[in-house]
Write a protein that holds these residues in place. Structure first.
Motif, short mmCIF file in Angstrom:
data_model
loop_
_atom_site.label_atom_id
_atom_site.label_comp_id
_atom_site.label_asym_id
_atom_site.label_seq_id
_atom_site.Cartn_x
_atom_site.Cartn_y
_atom_site.Cartn_z
N ARG A 50 0.85 -1.18 0.00
CA ARG A 50 0.00 0.00 0.00
C ARG A 50 0.89 1.23 0.00
NH1 ARG A 50 -4.94 0.81 4.17
NH2 ARG A 50 -5.72 -0.87 2.84
N LEU A 51 0.78 2.02 -1.04
CA LEU A 51 1.52 3.26 -1.13
C LEU A 51 0.66 4.41 -0.60
CD1 LEU A 51 3.05 2.94 -4.71
CD2 LEU A 51 3.89 2.01 -2.56
N SER A 52 1.34 5.36 0.00
CA SER A 52 0.66 6.54 0.53
C SER A 52 1.19 7.79 -0.15
CB SER A 52 0.90 6.66 2.04
OG SER A 52 0.41 5.53 2.73
N CYS A 53 0.31 8.74 -0.35
CA CYS A 53 0.67 10.05 -0.90
C CYS A 53 0.08 11.09 0.04
CB CYS A 53 0.13 10.20 -2.30
SG CYS A 53 0.39 11.83 -3.04
N ALA A 54 0.93 11.62 0.91
CA ALA A 54 0.48 12.62 1.88
C ALA A 54 0.62 14.00 1.27
CB ALA A 54 1.31 12.50 3.16
N ALA A 55 -0.44 14.76 1.38
CA ALA A 55 -0.47 16.08 0.74
C ALA A 55 -0.59 17.19 1.76
CB ALA A 55 -1.62 16.15 -0.24
N SER A 56 0.22 18.20 1.60
CA SER A 56 0.02 19.44 2.34
C SER A 56 -0.61 20.43 1.37
CB SER A 56 1.35 19.99 2.86
OG SER A 56 2.21 20.29 1.79
N GLY A 57 -1.41 21.33 1.91
CA GLY A 57 -2.11 22.23 1.01
C GLY A 57 -3.43 21.67 0.54
N GLY A 58 -3.88 20.57 1.20
CA GLY A 58 -5.18 20.01 0.85
C GLY A 58 -5.09 18.95 -0.22
N ILE A 59 -6.05 18.04 -0.26
CA ILE A 59 -6.05 16.98 -1.27
C ILE A 59 -7.31 16.99 -2.10
CG2 ILE A 59 -4.47 15.45 -0.05
CD1 ILE A 59 -6.94 13.82 0.81
N ARG A 60 -8.08 18.08 -2.07
CA ARG A 60 -9.29 18.10 -2.88
C ARG A 60 -8.91 18.50 -4.31
NH1 ARG A 60 -14.49 17.17 -2.01
NH2 ARG A 60 -14.24 17.06 0.24
N HIS A 61 -7.98 17.71 -4.84
CA HIS A 61 -7.56 17.85 -6.23
C HIS A 61 -7.68 16.48 -6.85
CE1 HIS A 61 -5.87 21.66 -5.00
NE2 HIS A 61 -5.02 21.09 -4.18
N THR A 62 -7.55 16.42 -8.14
CA THR A 62 -7.36 15.13 -8.78
C THR A 62 -5.94 14.67 -8.45
OG1 THR A 62 -8.94 15.51 -10.56
CG2 THR A 62 -7.16 13.92 -10.99
N ILE A 63 -5.83 13.47 -7.89
CA ILE A 63 -4.54 12.90 -7.50
C ILE A 63 -4.30 11.67 -8.37
CG2 ILE A 63 -3.18 11.86 -5.67
CD1 ILE A 63 -3.70 14.78 -5.15
N GLY A 64 -3.14 11.59 -8.93
CA GLY A 64 -2.81 10.47 -9.79
C GLY A 64 -1.55 9.76 -9.33
N TRP A 65 -1.44 8.51 -9.74
CA TRP A 65 -0.22 7.73 -9.55
C TRP A 65 0.36 7.40 -10.92
CZ3 TRP A 65 2.29 6.73 -5.07
CH2 TRP A 65 1.60 6.91 -3.87
N PHE A 66 1.66 7.61 -11.02
CA PHE A 66 2.42 7.25 -12.20
C PHE A 66 3.52 6.28 -11.76
CE2 PHE A 66 1.31 10.36 -15.61
CZ PHE A 66 0.41 11.13 -14.89
N ARG A 67 4.10 5.61 -12.72
CA ARG A 67 5.26 4.78 -12.41
C ARG A 67 6.26 4.87 -13.54
NH1 ARG A 67 2.48 -1.29 -12.66
NH2 ARG A 67 2.07 -1.32 -14.92
N GLN A 68 7.51 4.64 -13.17
CA GLN A 68 8.59 4.71 -14.14
C GLN A 68 9.56 3.57 -13.88
OE1 GLN A 68 10.62 8.50 -14.24
NE2 GLN A 68 11.38 8.12 -16.30
N ALA A 69 9.57 2.62 -14.78
CA ALA A 69 10.53 1.53 -14.71
C ALA A 69 11.85 2.00 -15.31
CB ALA A 69 10.00 0.31 -15.46
N ALA A 70 12.91 1.34 -14.94
CA ALA A 70 14.25 1.71 -15.41
C ALA A 70 14.29 1.73 -16.94
CB ALA A 70 15.28 0.74 -14.88
N GLY A 71 14.78 2.83 -17.49
CA GLY A 71 14.93 2.93 -18.93
C GLY A 71 13.66 3.23 -19.69
#
Length: 124
Positions: free
Chosen positions: A19-40
């Motif tokens: 389980r990954l967490s994304c803690a936000a300061s400044g509020g989280i009433r935005h669209t929040i997305g997760w991206f990923r980047q594999a090596a190369g």
């Protein structure tokens, strides 16, 4: 200004969960997305949660395995990842779209704020 901090990455065997967490300061009433980047590779969109809590998944490969949800009390968005596979290995980043674009943007340049990333490694 929104600041995002990811946590929860690590090493897990295939079939395991994280389980990954994304803690936000400044509020989280935005669209929040997760991206990923594999090596190369380029950073790719995985999933997002609109400011109205509607999830948008990038591909069928993560549907049914990944779940995104939000805890407003903790100003945190979570990515629950189940049945992990070696191809899920990547650095995972969360991002915020403060202008609530519709549809949810899937390209990196359309997102306003980024976290530093957390490494997820899935061993076979």
């Amino acid at each position: 200004q929104v600041q995002l901090v990811e946590s929860g990455g690590g090493l897990v065997q295939a079939g395991g969960s994280l389980r990954l967490s994304c803690a936000a300061s400044g509020g989280i009433r935005h669209t929040i997305g997760w991206f990923r980047q594999a090596a190369g590779t380029e950073r790719e969109f995985v999933v997002a949660l609109t400011w109205t809590d509607i999830p948008t998944y990038a591909a069928d490969s993560v549907k049914g395995r990944f779940t995104i949800f939000r805890d407003y009390n903790k100003n945190t968005v979570y990515l629950q990842m189940n049945s992990l596979q070696p191809e899920d290995t990547a650095v995972y980043y969360c991002a915020a779209d403060s202008s609530r674009k519709v549809p949810v943007p899937r390209t990196v340049e359309m997102w306003d704020f980024w976290g530093q990333g957390t490494q997820v490694t899935v061993s076979s």
